[in-house]
Design a protein around this motif. Sequence first.
Motif, PDB file in Angstrom:
ATOM      1  N   TRP A   1       0.945  -1.123   0.050  1.00 52.05           N
ATOM      2  CA  TRP A   1       0.019   0.028  -0.021  1.00 52.05           C
ATOM      3  C   TRP A   1       0.952   1.256  -0.095  1.00 52.05           C
ATOM      4  O   TRP A   1       0.572   2.366  -0.750  1.00 52.05           O
ATOM      5  N   LEU A   2       2.055   1.226   0.752  1.00 48.82           N
ATOM      6  CA  LEU A   2       2.924   2.465   0.720  1.00 48.82           C
ATOM      7  C   LEU A   2       3.525   2.728  -0.532  1.00 48.82           C
ATOM      8  O   LEU A   2       3.626   3.922  -1.094  1.00 48.82           O
ATOM      9  N   ALA A   3       3.999   1.486  -1.486  1.00 52.07           N
ATOM     10  CA  ALA A   3       4.243   1.665  -2.639  1.00 52.07           C
ATOM     11  C   ALA A   3       3.305   2.306  -3.672  1.00 52.07           C
ATOM     12  O   ALA A   3       3.595   3.156  -4.249  1.00 52.07           O
ATOM     13  N   MET A   4       2.127   1.907  -3.509  1.00 52.74           N
ATOM     14  CA  MET A   4       1.081   2.284  -4.500  1.00 52.74           C
ATOM     15  C   MET A   4       0.796   3.721  -4.012  1.00 52.74           C
ATOM     16  O   MET A   4       0.684   4.459  -4.995  1.00 52.74           O
ATOM     17  N   LEU A   5       0.731   4.143  -2.851  1.00 51.57           N
ATOM     18  CA  LEU A   5       0.204   5.279  -2.339  1.00 51.57           C
ATOM     19  C   LEU A   5       1.635   6.340  -3.117  1.00 51.57           C
ATOM     20  O   LEU A   5       1.349   7.435  -3.551  1.00 51.57           O
ATOM     21  N   LEU A   6       2.807   6.058  -2.661  1.00 51.26           N
ATOM     22  CA  LEU A   6       3.902   6.962  -3.209  1.00 51.26           C
ATOM     23  C   LEU A   6       3.748   7.108  -4.716  1.00 51.26           C
ATOM     24  O   LEU A   6       4.148   8.139  -5.499  1.00 51.26           O
ATOM     25  N   TYR A   7       3.584   6.138  -5.497  1.00 49.94           N
ATOM     26  CA  TYR A   7       3.523   6.049  -6.910  1.00 49.94           C
ATOM     27  C   TYR A   7       2.456   7.082  -7.208  1.00 49.94           C
ATOM     28  O   TYR A   7       2.683   7.870  -8.336  1.00 49.94           O
ATOM     29  N   ILE A   8       1.083   7.065  -6.672  1.00 49.28           N
ATOM     30  CA  ILE A   8       0.360   8.155  -7.076  1.00 49.28           C
ATOM     31  C   ILE A   8       0.535   9.341  -6.536  1.00 49.28           C
ATOM     32  O   ILE A   8       0.177  10.310  -7.448  1.00 49.28           O
ATOM     33  N   VAL A   9       1.128   9.396  -5.431  1.00 51.98           N
ATOM     34  CA  VAL A   9       1.785  10.835  -5.236  1.00 51.98           C
ATOM     35  C   VAL A   9       2.664  11.277  -6.276  1.00 51.98           C
ATOM     36  O   VAL A   9       2.636  12.447  -6.743  1.00 51.98           O
ATOM     37  N   ALA A  10       3.814  10.457  -6.300  1.00 50.77           N
ATOM     38  CA  ALA A  10       4.555  10.874  -7.427  1.00 50.77           C
ATOM     39  C   ALA A  10       4.239  10.996  -9.032  1.00 50.77           C
ATOM     40  O   ALA A  10       4.465  12.143  -9.652  1.00 50.77           O
ATOM     41  N   LEU A  11       2.977  10.298  -9.239  1.00 46.31           N
ATOM     42  CA  LEU A  11       2.445  10.671 -10.491  1.00 46.31           C
ATOM     43  C   LEU A  11       1.760  12.012 -10.392  1.00 46.31           C
ATOM     44  O   LEU A  11       1.746  12.822 -11.522  1.00 46.31           O
ATOM     45  N   GLY A  12       1.105  12.260  -9.395  1.00 45.28           N
ATOM     46  CA  GLY A  12       0.368  13.542  -9.251  1.00 45.28           C
ATOM     47  C   GLY A  12       1.342  14.599  -9.360  1.00 45.28           C
ATOM     48  O   GLY A  12       1.096  15.890 -10.151  1.00 45.28           O
ATOM     49  N   VAL A  13       2.507  14.650  -8.765  1.00 49.22           N
ATOM     50  CA  VAL A  13       3.581  15.622  -8.490  1.00 49.22           C
ATOM     51  C   VAL A  13       4.124  15.802 -10.300  1.00 49.22           C
ATOM     52  O   VAL A  13       4.247  16.910 -10.781  1.00 49.22           O
ATOM     53  N   SER A  14       4.266  14.506 -10.794  1.00 48.21           N
ATOM     54  CA  SER A  14       4.746  14.684 -12.182  1.00 48.21           C
ATOM     55  C   SER A  14       3.709  15.409 -13.119  1.00 48.21           C
ATOM     56  O   SER A  14       4.100  16.189 -14.194  1.00 48.21           O
TER      57      SER A  14
END
Length: 168
Positions: A88-101
């Motif tokens: 869940w943390l990897a998925m959350l960080l991925y979504i945050v990174a995608l949002g920042v991108s």
Amino acid sequence: MGLDGTLYRIIVVLHILCAIIGFGAVYLNALYGQQIRKHRGREGLAIYEANFFVSGVGQFFIYGVFVFGFLAVLASDDAWKFDQTWVWLAMLLYIVALGVSHGVLLPAVKRMGVLMKEMVDAGPPPTQGPPPQVAELGTLGQRVGATGAFLDVMIVVILCLMIWKPGA
């Protein structure tokens, strides 16, 4: 199915392949930025356009990382679960990174391309100082550099989660 199953292994291969191609396509973008600064004018614009195109292709593989990661958890036959910290943390960080991108990096990079094209189309710079686009390019360059560094760190953190699997 399960961790020894063929379907699971194929999905994990596709997950890793997407990560290599997608993140590989964008991870060293700062080096392209350095080359753009060295080769101004049409040459710099050509480097920008080539990098932007390759990054756009890489973006689709980056989306695939999430899709195949999600499918790998499903195909693991409950060896991996969405409530495990590393998942869940990897998925959350991925979504945050995608949002920042998409929210910070891409708009700034696109604007830089517009400004560079304006400068190329305008011809030689005026004799009394740099073109007006130069100041905005500098500001955008700082934003892109900081955001790119943040996203690079996010990739490393997510990779560490994948390897060490805390909470598994």
